[in-house]
Design an enzyme around this catalytic site. Structure first.
Site, PDB file in Angstrom:
ATOM      1  N   PHE A  22      17.456   4.137  32.372  1.00  0.00           N
ATOM      2  CA  PHE A  22      18.477   3.204  31.875  1.00  0.00           C
ATOM      3  C   PHE A  22      19.164   2.478  33.028  1.00  0.00           C
ATOM      4  CE2 PHE A  22      18.329   6.045  28.158  1.00  0.00           C
ATOM      5  CZ  PHE A  22      18.227   5.104  27.152  1.00  0.00           C
ATOM      6  N   GLU A 178      20.026  18.513  18.082  1.00  0.00           N
ATOM      7  CA  GLU A 178      19.104  17.574  17.437  1.00  0.00           C
ATOM      8  C   GLU A 178      17.717  18.198  17.285  1.00  0.00           C
ATOM      9  OE1 GLU A 178      21.258  13.345  18.383  1.00  0.00           O
ATOM     10  OE2 GLU A 178      19.552  13.835  19.628  1.00  0.00           O
ATOM     11  N   GLN A 326      25.206   5.174  28.212  1.00  0.00           N
ATOM     12  CA  GLN A 326      26.246   4.155  28.412  1.00  0.00           C
ATOM     13  C   GLN A 326      26.738   4.115  29.847  1.00  0.00           C
ATOM     14  OE1 GLN A 326      27.664   1.568  27.114  1.00  0.00           O
ATOM     15  NE2 GLN A 326      26.189   1.714  25.460  1.00  0.00           N
TER      16      GLN A 326
HETATM   17  C1  FAD Z   1      16.364  14.782  25.228  1.00  0.00           C
HETATM   18  C2  FAD Z   1      17.505  13.898  25.669  1.00  0.00           C
HETATM   19  C3  FAD Z   1      18.326  13.317  24.717  1.00  0.00           C
HETATM   20  C4  FAD Z   1      19.372  12.488  25.111  1.00  0.00           C
HETATM   21  N1  FAD Z   1      20.151  11.896  24.148  1.00  0.00           N
HETATM   22  C5  FAD Z   1      21.108  11.012  24.515  1.00  0.00           C
HETATM   23  C6  FAD Z   1      21.845  10.296  23.527  1.00  0.00           C
HETATM   24  O1  FAD Z   1      21.649  10.495  22.321  1.00  0.00           O
HETATM   25  N2  FAD Z   1      22.775   9.397  23.948  1.00  0.00           N
HETATM   26  C7  FAD Z   1      22.995   9.162  25.286  1.00  0.00           C
HETATM   27  O2  FAD Z   1      23.818   8.315  25.619  1.00  0.00           O
HETATM   28  N3  FAD Z   1      22.324   9.823  26.226  1.00  0.00           N
HETATM   29  C8  FAD Z   1      21.372  10.736  25.885  1.00  0.00           C
HETATM   30  N4  FAD Z   1      20.663  11.392  26.847  1.00  0.00           N
HETATM   31  C9  FAD Z   1      21.020  11.176  28.251  1.00  0.00           C
HETATM   32  C10 FAD Z   1      20.446   9.867  28.771  1.00  0.00           C
HETATM   33  O3  FAD Z   1      19.095   9.768  28.425  1.00  0.00           O
HETATM   34  C11 FAD Z   1      20.652   9.824  30.276  1.00  0.00           C
HETATM   35  O4  FAD Z   1      22.026   9.861  30.531  1.00  0.00           O
HETATM   36  C12 FAD Z   1      20.057   8.559  30.871  1.00  0.00           C
HETATM   37  O5  FAD Z   1      18.665   8.548  30.674  1.00  0.00           O
HETATM   38  C13 FAD Z   1      20.374   8.461  32.353  1.00  0.00           C
HETATM   39  O6  FAD Z   1      19.773   7.307  32.867  1.00  0.00           O
HETATM   40  P1  FAD Z   1      19.284   7.260  34.372  1.00  0.00           P
HETATM   41  O7  FAD Z   1      18.723   5.901  34.579  1.00  0.00           O
HETATM   42  O8  FAD Z   1      20.359   7.730  35.269  1.00  0.00           O
HETATM   43  O9  FAD Z   1      18.132   8.357  34.479  1.00  0.00           O
HETATM   44  P2  FAD Z   1      16.758   8.466  33.693  1.00  0.00           P
HETATM   45  O10 FAD Z   1      16.785   7.705  32.442  1.00  0.00           O
HETATM   46  O11 FAD Z   1      16.461   9.913  33.658  1.00  0.00           O
HETATM   47  O12 FAD Z   1      15.717   7.753  34.656  1.00  0.00           O
HETATM   48  C14 FAD Z   1      15.355   8.257  35.907  1.00  0.00           C
HETATM   49  C15 FAD Z   1      14.028   7.666  36.307  1.00  0.00           C
HETATM   50  O13 FAD Z   1      13.751   8.019  37.652  1.00  0.00           O
HETATM   51  C16 FAD Z   1      12.391   8.369  37.799  1.00  0.00           C
HETATM   52  N5  FAD Z   1      12.326   9.267  38.974  1.00  0.00           N
HETATM   53  C17 FAD Z   1      13.070  10.370  39.203  1.00  0.00           C
HETATM   54  N6  FAD Z   1      12.803  10.879  40.417  1.00  0.00           N
HETATM   55  C18 FAD Z   1      11.845  10.086  40.954  1.00  0.00           C
HETATM   56  C19 FAD Z   1      11.143  10.098  42.196  1.00  0.00           C
HETATM   57  N7  FAD Z   1      11.379  11.007  43.128  1.00  0.00           N
HETATM   58  N8  FAD Z   1      10.218   9.138  42.418  1.00  0.00           N
HETATM   59  C20 FAD Z   1       9.966   8.202  41.473  1.00  0.00           C
HETATM   60  N9  FAD Z   1      10.609   8.134  40.296  1.00  0.00           N
HETATM   61  C21 FAD Z   1      11.541   9.058  40.034  1.00  0.00           C
HETATM   62  C22 FAD Z   1      12.038   9.026  36.471  1.00  0.00           C
HETATM   63  O14 FAD Z   1      10.642   8.934  36.218  1.00  0.00           O
HETATM   64  C23 FAD Z   1      12.862   8.194  35.486  1.00  0.00           C
HETATM   65  O15 FAD Z   1      12.120   7.104  34.973  1.00  0.00           O
HETATM   66  C24 FAD Z   1      19.611  12.239  26.491  1.00  0.00           C
HETATM   67  C25 FAD Z   1      18.793  12.828  27.447  1.00  0.00           C
HETATM   68  C26 FAD Z   1      17.739  13.655  27.045  1.00  0.00           C
HETATM   69  C27 FAD Z   1      16.846  14.270  28.083  1.00  0.00           C
END
Ligand code: FAD
Length: 427
Positions: A22, A178, A326
């Protein structure tokens, strides 16, 4: 020294983003064609919508409905380079990264690596449980659930059969709640049709939670309503209890109880995806990098962190903002605005509320102004998640899936897929 990743050198500043979740994806979309050369590294060639992973794991949605190919998003854009690779280390002083496909220099670096499942250092638990942080893990779980039902069908011995039929979910946060609801639905609506020879009453679903109430990140009322919904669906909710051991076919609880099962799903916490080379960064609770109000890693120049991996301590959130979509989206927008305009605007989080769903017709919603639960909360949950998905096709497919599922109480997605060269299971 590693070879250099094949990315053209230009006179533009290079911003490297690690992670297309995200946070990273939103930032990349904002920065593209804004005077920078943008490079995105992710270990997958797609963005995954984690909030709906549990529906993939329970055969409610196809993985392609909640995943989106990164290259398609940027098809017509210039000055953006996507590389599917694992980032291994940040060479801070020399300003380059090492990855499994070579090294890549940066002018500015944004860490958006998110978080992974936290097993709290217990290797036994990590080895013998399933987790749900990626599409790959969701597919693995889906295969296992369906294979276990197949095995149960041919197992005459009652005791042994229980290992394949029962499921224990650990962690009473949104993911655990869930999941437990979705497994209970599988039991009530799918098993009696697909596996008529199995006795549905033999199938038990447990939700084990260490705290006094479910959904600790939400209001007291939401926690209580979620528990009531789960109990009505036949889920055994076990609170104030921790898991002390997990073997290949059992789980032991802190009250001494032993549950026979081969399926323990670990949803009891997350930990930041740290990177080597940043050992001097300040790590906050949950392995999150400490950042200032402008998303800069404290103590570093030109290195930023956003999303689940970042922790910004402010009076309203002294331990960092909630690790939800968010936060990741809003932080990406603010950092993009700082990087594009040069204006140092401190981040402020707008809490738009939180929600969780517990099977069909049931959800809980917390807004600033109050709480509600039941059917309308569920409709709101559906709409919000549908709107948040990337891609019109995905929105339409998920919507049609949900409508079909709602009318028929059934899906036709229960394929056990063998991803091997000869199409056979490894012996
Ligand atoms: C099962 C589940 C249900 C959820 N439900 C909700 C919900 O209903 N509502 C809500 O608001 N939030 C929810 N969340 C939380 C939400 O998904 C996270 O807060 C959000 O995805 C965080 O975004 P991010 O971009 O920080 O990390 P992420 O979305 O986790 O993205 C991180 C990215 O980095 C990549 N990455 C990591 N390390 C490396 C590396 N060393 N080299 C290359 N690539 C790498 C991964 O492949 C991934 O694509 C849920 C999470 C899970 C697991």
């Amino acid at each position: 020294m590693q070879t250099v990743v094949n990315i053209p050198e230009t006179d533009k500043q290079r911003i490297v983003i690690i992670g297309a979740g995200f946070a990273g994806l939103t930032l990349a979309k904002k920065l593209v064609d804004k005077g920078y050369q943008v490079v995105v590294f992710d270990r997958n060639n797609f963005h995954q919508f984690q909030p709906l992973l549990y529906q993939v794991a329970m055969s409610g949605l196809e993985p392609s409905s909640i995943s989106f190919p990164l290259r398609k998003i940027f098809q017509k854009k210039k000055d953006i380079h996507i590389r599917m690779a694992e980032v291994i280390e940040v060479k801070v002083a020399e300003k380059y990264l090492t990855t499994n496909i070579g090294r890549c220099n940066f002018d500015k670096l944004v860490i958006a690596t998110g978080a992974t499942t936290n097993f709290y250092g217990n290797e036994q638990i990590a080895k013998n449980t399933f987790s749900l942080k990626s599409t790959g893990e969701a597919m693995y779980l889906r295969n296992q659930v369906l294979r276990d039902y197949e095995t149960a069908l041919i197992t005459r011995d009652y005791e042994i059969r229980q290992k394949y039929l029962d499921t224990v979910v650990v962690g009473g946060g949104a993911t655990g709640v869930e999941l437990a609801g979705a497994i209970a639905e599988l039991k009530h609506f799918i098993l009696p049709k697909d596996y008529v020879e199995l006795d549905n009453k033999e199938v038990d679903v447990y939700l084990v939670h260490s705290g006094e109430r479910l959904l600790p990140g939400m209001s007291q009322k939401s926690g209580a309503a979620a528990e009531e919904f789960l109990l009505k669906m036949g889920v055994n909710v076990i609170k104030n209890t921790t898991v002390t051991d997990v073997t290949e076919d059992s789980v032991t609880l802190s009250d001494g109880r032993v549950i026979t099962t081969k399926k323990v799903i670990w949803a009891a916490g997350i930990t930041g995806n740290k990177l080597a080379g940043l050992e001097h960064a300040i790590l906050e609770r949950g392995n999150r990098y400490k950042v200032d109000p402008y998303h800069k890693l404290v103590g570093f120049e030109d290195i930023y962190a956003i999303g689940d991996i970042a922790s910004m301590s402010v009076p309203d959130y002294p331990e960092g903002h909630p690790q939800v979509a968010q936060t990741a989206l809003q932080q990406a927008h603010n950092l993009a605005s700082i990087l594009i305009s040069g204006k140092m605007k401190p981040f402020t989080y707008k809490d738009k509320g939180s929600m969780a769903t517990i099977g069909r017709n049931r959800a809980v919603v917390d807004f600033k102004l109050g709480h509600f639960h039941g059917f309308f909360a569920w409709i709101l949950w559906l709409v919000v998640h549908l709107m948040a998905l990337i891609g019109t096709r995905n929105k339409i497919f998920v919507f049609l899936n949900w409508v079909w599922n709602y009318i028929t109480y059934d899906q036709s997605l229960r394929l056990i897929l063998r991803a091997s060269k000869d199409g056979k299971w490894p012996s």
